[in-house]
Design a protein around this motif. Structure first.
Motif, PDB file in Angstrom:
ATOM      1  N   LEU A 154      63.128  27.987  15.201  1.00  0.00           N
ATOM      2  CA  LEU A 154      62.823  29.148  14.374  1.00  0.00           C
ATOM      3  C   LEU A 154      63.624  29.089  13.084  1.00  0.00           C
ATOM      4  CD1 LEU A 154      62.858  32.027  16.991  1.00  0.00           C
ATOM      5  CD2 LEU A 154      60.938  31.417  15.545  1.00  0.00           C
ATOM      6  N   MET A 180      64.656  31.487   9.997  1.00  0.00           N
ATOM      7  CA  MET A 180      64.633  32.923   9.707  1.00  0.00           C
ATOM      8  C   MET A 180      65.336  33.230   8.403  1.00  0.00           C
ATOM      9  SD  MET A 180      65.250  35.128  13.098  1.00  0.00           S
ATOM     10  CE  MET A 180      66.823  34.410  13.490  1.00  0.00           C
ATOM     11  N   TYR A 211      66.748  36.780   6.540  1.00  0.00           N
ATOM     12  CA  TYR A 211      66.929  38.226   6.688  1.00  0.00           C
ATOM     13  C   TYR A 211      66.591  38.899   5.372  1.00  0.00           C
ATOM     14  CZ  TYR A 211      69.153  36.914  11.003  1.00  0.00           C
ATOM     15  OH  TYR A 211      69.374  36.398  12.237  1.00  0.00           O
ATOM     16  N   LEU A 212      65.660  39.843   5.432  1.00  0.00           N
ATOM     17  CA  LEU A 212      65.190  40.471   4.201  1.00  0.00           C
ATOM     18  C   LEU A 212      65.991  41.727   3.869  1.00  0.00           C
ATOM     19  CD1 LEU A 212      61.353  40.103   4.786  1.00  0.00           C
ATOM     20  CD2 LEU A 212      62.787  38.716   3.285  1.00  0.00           C
ATOM     21  N   TRP A 213      65.896  42.743   4.721  1.00  0.00           N
ATOM     22  CA  TRP A 213      66.656  43.974   4.490  1.00  0.00           C
ATOM     23  C   TRP A 213      66.847  44.686   5.824  1.00  0.00           C
ATOM     24  CZ3 TRP A 213      61.817  43.237   2.050  1.00  0.00           C
ATOM     25  CH2 TRP A 213      60.741  43.824   2.702  1.00  0.00           C
ATOM     26  N   ARG A 265      61.056  41.718  12.965  1.00  0.00           N
ATOM     27  CA  ARG A 265      62.266  42.520  12.943  1.00  0.00           C
ATOM     28  C   ARG A 265      63.138  42.091  14.109  1.00  0.00           C
ATOM     29  NH1 ARG A 265      62.122  48.986  13.449  1.00  0.00           N
ATOM     30  NH2 ARG A 265      61.501  48.324  15.526  1.00  0.00           N
ATOM     31  N   VAL A 266      64.409  41.909  13.829  1.00  0.00           N
ATOM     32  CA  VAL A 266      65.367  41.584  14.881  1.00  0.00           C
ATOM     33  C   VAL A 266      66.423  42.679  14.844  1.00  0.00           C
ATOM     34  CG1 VAL A 266      67.026  39.905  15.755  1.00  0.00           C
ATOM     35  CG2 VAL A 266      64.982  39.111  14.559  1.00  0.00           C
ATOM     36  N   GLY A 267      66.487  43.481  15.905  1.00  0.00           N
ATOM     37  CA  GLY A 267      67.403  44.616  15.890  1.00  0.00           C
ATOM     38  C   GLY A 267      66.987  45.547  14.763  1.00  0.00           C
ATOM     39  N   ARG A 308      67.133  44.624  11.523  1.00  0.00           N
ATOM     40  CA  ARG A 308      66.916  43.825  10.317  1.00  0.00           C
ATOM     41  C   ARG A 308      65.498  43.288  10.251  1.00  0.00           C
ATOM     42  NH1 ARG A 308      71.392  42.748   7.671  1.00  0.00           N
ATOM     43  NH2 ARG A 308      73.363  42.870   8.808  1.00  0.00           N
TER      44      ARG A 308
END
Lengths: 240, 137
Positions: B57, B59, B61-63, B94-96, B98
């Protein structure tokens, strides 16, 4: 089918919970055992399928043979009747009856084999589906766990190094600013090149009429005029 | 094969695919293998590469949830969902708390394929951040 629903329930937990125990070791072991069992039963089903299909083919051939035999004996019985051999005809008819009984049994066996083939094929299909489902579940659970654990490591690392993850707007502004800086730098470099570089020197030399850069037009005209004068003189000399 | 061994040369190949920008790899310590990919000029948007038994994966992180304008959250979510099929090689997720943009590859993907995914992801992330920043505070 229920794998995604299970994941949905799981994801309602906290991020920390998810990163710690999406799939405990025990559950993984059970799934892996179930996958092994299913693979084993597929192997077995495949082996019996080959045998049953062979028998199905044999019985089909046998049915064909018996049908032909019945036809042949019926013909013979008819011939006997035409020749008024009543007793012989009866004997042949008895044979036809026996053959028909055999045919009936073969047909029953054939139908049973066909049913068994369908059953075995269904069994293989459902075992394959079960394996895929378990494998998908394990894959989904493990990937979720990895992603959450990775995210935790990343946050921890960034947190401990003192720098914090910038918010998105700040990041975007910085990147854009850098792009603008680069564009500005490229533009400035070009301008500088014009002012101080090679092009500027060439322009200055041409202005001063020095070297190769002098007044090319004027020189060319002089050359053409000289040519014309030479040609005119030649004509005059011939005329004399 | 470990992720690190599999991704040998990822910096050079990614750099080549992006026309010679500097690309740096840095392992992140933790329970699962994570490699941070920093791209020159886009240092604020690093790509993190991680793996499970079945996937690699990538990844970005955007916001965070806290950065979203509460009144426009639903509209943002729908926009992301609508965009998902169109964005090349990357998907929103979305992870958590984020929001992320990510690309998934087979566990045995070639390093060239991972590089291609990273390049697409970096371009997509920058583009998405620019386009979707209207939904942020």
């Amino acid at each position: 089918m229920s794998v995604i629903r299970k994941m949905m329930t799981l994801l309602r937990g906290s991020a920390r919970e998810i990163s710690e125990s999406v799939l405990d070791a025990n559950a993984t072991r059970i799934y892996e055992q179930e996958i092994l069992d299913a693979k084993h039963s597929i192997d077995e089903a495949r082996a019996s399928l080959t045998g049953v299909m062979a028998k199905e083919m044999q019985s089909a051939r046998e049915i064909e043979r018996l049908k032909k035999e019945v036809e042949r004996y019926e013909g013979l019985a008819l011939e006997a009747l035409e020749k008024s051999q009543e007793g012989l005809a009866e004997e042949v008819a008895g044979r036809v009856g026996a053959l028909e009984l055999e045919l009936e049994e073969q047909s029953k066996a054939h139908a049973a084999y066909a049913v068994q083939v369908v059953k075995l094929k269904d069994m293989i299909k459902s075992a394959e589906a079960r394996i895929r489902e378990h494998e998908r579940e394990i894959a989904m659970a493990k990937t979720t766990e990895s992603v959450y654990r990775a995210t935790r490591s990343i946050s921890d690392t960034i947190g401990s190094s003192g720098s914090k993850l910038l918010d998105a707007r700040q990041s975007l502004e910085r990147i854009k600013q850098r792009h603008e800086d680069l564009a500005d730098r490229m533009q400035a470099a070009e301008a500088l090149d014009k002012e101080l570089g090679h092009k500027a020197l060439e322009a200055k030399l041409a202005e001063a009429g020095i070297g190769n850069y002098g007044d090319r037009g004027r020189k060319a005209l002089e050359r053409i005029k000289a040519k014309r004068a030479a040609a005119a003189q030649e004509t005059a000399e011939k005329g004399e | 094969m470990t992720l690190k061994a599999q991704l040998k040369g990822l910096d050079t190949i990614t750099a080549q695919q992006m026309g010679g920008v500097m690309v740096q790899l840095q392992p992140i310590p933790g329970e699962v293998p994570v490699i941070q990919v920093s791209i020159e000029g886009r240092e604020e948007l690093p790509i993190f590469v991680t793996c499970s038994d079945t996937q690699i994966l990538c990844m970005c992180y955007l916001w965070a949830e806290a950065e979203v304008q509460p009144g426009r959250r639903m509209e943002m979510l729908e926009t992301m969902l609508d965009l998902n099929p169109s964005v090349p090689l990357s998907s929103f997720g979305r992870v958590g708390d984020r929001y992320v943009l990510f690309g998934a590859l087979a566990r045995n993907a070639r390093v060239e394929d991972v590089a291609q995914d990273i390049v697409a992801l970096s371009d997509n992330a920058l583009d998405a951040l620019d386009a979707l920043s209207e939904f942020l505070k």
